[in-house]
Design a protein around this motif. Sequence first.
Motif, mmCIF file in Angstrom:
data_model
loop_
_atom_site.group_PDB
_atom_site.id
_atom_site.type_symbol
_atom_site.label_atom_id
_atom_site.label_comp_id
_atom_site.label_asym_id
_atom_site.label_seq_id
_atom_site.Cartn_x
_atom_site.Cartn_y
_atom_site.Cartn_z
ATOM 1 N N ILE A 1 55.779 41.803 -38.934
ATOM 2 C CA ILE A 1 55.995 40.637 -38.078
ATOM 3 C C ILE A 1 54.658 40.097 -37.586
ATOM 4 O O ILE A 1 54.458 38.879 -37.501
ATOM 5 C CB ILE A 1 56.914 40.995 -36.892
ATOM 6 N N VAL B 1 60.694 35.056 -38.763
ATOM 7 C CA VAL B 1 60.459 35.833 -37.545
ATOM 8 C C VAL B 1 61.760 36.002 -36.773
ATOM 9 O O VAL B 1 62.062 37.092 -36.257
ATOM 10 C CB VAL B 1 59.379 35.155 -36.669
ATOM 11 N N TYR B 2 62.551 34.935 -36.708
ATOM 12 C CA TYR B 2 63.847 35.023 -36.023
ATOM 13 C C TYR B 2 64.742 36.053 -36.704
ATOM 14 O O TYR B 2 65.360 36.890 -36.042
ATOM 15 C CB TYR B 2 64.539 33.657 -36.019
ATOM 16 N N ASN C 1 63.387 39.668 -36.013
ATOM 17 C CA ASN C 1 63.621 40.066 -34.621
ATOM 18 C C ASN C 1 65.098 40.272 -34.348
ATOM 19 O O ASN C 1 65.487 41.208 -33.645
ATOM 20 C CB ASN C 1 63.054 39.016 -33.666
ATOM 21 N N ARG C 2 65.918 39.422 -34.924
ATOM 22 C CA ARG C 2 67.366 39.530 -34.710
ATOM 23 C C ARG C 2 67.893 40.809 -35.336
ATOM 24 O O ARG C 2 68.703 41.521 -34.744
ATOM 25 C CB ARG C 2 68.074 38.311 -35.305
ATOM 26 N N ASP D 1 65.518 47.785 -39.945
ATOM 27 C CA ASP D 1 64.606 48.248 -38.892
ATOM 28 C C ASP D 1 63.523 49.153 -39.479
ATOM 29 O O ASP D 1 62.629 49.610 -38.765
ATOM 30 C CB ASP D 1 65.353 48.961 -37.757
ATOM 31 N N GLU E 1 68.761 30.501 -35.828
ATOM 32 C CA GLU E 1 67.755 29.906 -34.949
ATOM 33 C C GLU E 1 68.222 28.563 -34.404
ATOM 34 O O GLU E 1 67.872 28.176 -33.278
ATOM 35 C CB GLU E 1 66.450 29.740 -35.730
ATOM 36 N N ASP F 1 56.665 46.696 -37.158
ATOM 37 C CA ASP F 1 56.150 45.577 -36.364
ATOM 38 C C ASP F 1 54.953 44.934 -37.042
ATOM 39 O O ASP F 1 54.705 43.735 -36.860
ATOM 40 C CB ASP F 1 55.752 46.059 -34.971
ATOM 41 N N ASN G 1 53.299 36.384 -38.130
ATOM 42 C CA ASN G 1 52.898 35.570 -36.980
ATOM 43 C C ASN G 1 51.470 35.057 -37.116
ATOM 44 O O ASN G 1 51.180 33.894 -36.805
ATOM 45 C CB ASN G 1 53.036 36.386 -35.685
ATOM 46 N N ILE H 1 66.237 43.599 -36.003
ATOM 47 C CA ILE H 1 65.751 44.752 -35.248
ATOM 48 C C ILE H 1 66.514 44.878 -33.933
ATOM 49 O O ILE H 1 66.877 45.976 -33.496
ATOM 50 C CB ILE H 1 64.237 44.622 -35.012
ATOM 51 N N GLU H 2 66.792 43.736 -33.304
ATOM 52 C CA GLU H 2 67.513 43.729 -32.030
ATOM 53 C C GLU H 2 68.920 44.298 -32.168
ATOM 54 O O GLU H 2 69.336 45.171 -31.401
ATOM 55 C CB GLU H 2 67.579 42.298 -31.494
#
Length: 255
Positions: free
Chosen positions: A178, A196-197, A200-201, A171, A91, A175, A182, A203-204
């Motif tokens: 998350i 969260v970063y 998301n990273r 993965d 991050e 969701d 959040n 999963i991305e």
Amino acid sequence: MKPEFEILNKSLAPFRDALISHPMYAQLQSKKGIALFMEQHVFAVWDFMSLLKSLQRGMTCVEVPWVPVGTASTRRLINEIVWGEESDIGEDGKASSHFELYRDAMIQIGASTQKIDAFIEQLKAKTSLEKAIDSLDVNLETKNFMKFTFSAIETGKLHVIAAVFTFGREDLIPDMFIEIVNELSHKNEIQASQLVYYLNRHIEVDGGEHGPMSLQMIEELCGNDTKKWEEAVTYSRTAMAMRIQLWDGILRSLN
């Protein structure tokens, strides 16, 4: 994609559904719950790296003098995955492994890193892996999860290791998790930007980069060998079953 992948995916569908809809997530409604989850889950984040390095060791040359090992395409595949997992961007824009990103997220959220830190120090001091795991004060399911991971590594079969690596990925965290993090963050109950970063990273890269690479890696390693595909299915199913048990153990602790 080979028809064997269709068989593999159909075989794993019930396990995947069970993981994504696991009742554990509904219990993660507080800072204490998130912290407890992370203090167990961090060991799964850690042993993931040993699967990865085992693949790199088997699919590339890590000896001196160097000689070419395997095909250039498989070497490129695994080295690209290693590069992303072991030295991604955090991050703060600095290089970091995904394990270290997760540990930093634990500190930010207020979870204890004492157990994972002590475990890593034991390994650095050359304590045997079995002794280090057995001495941990964590859930039995967490210990069994790690022991299964290393039993797969100890087979020495790259297609088995690749299957466990590919189908036990982060993965599988839905969701919904998350969204919970959040919501708690917006209520100022937790500081969780790093978690969260991380999520998301992961999963991305799994969906956009590493996931397809991992599937290609399994295809190259199994080829047209029916026995290898059968072993890939067996170990993938067991990997997901062990992940469900890991979640079961955390749910029991939460309750």
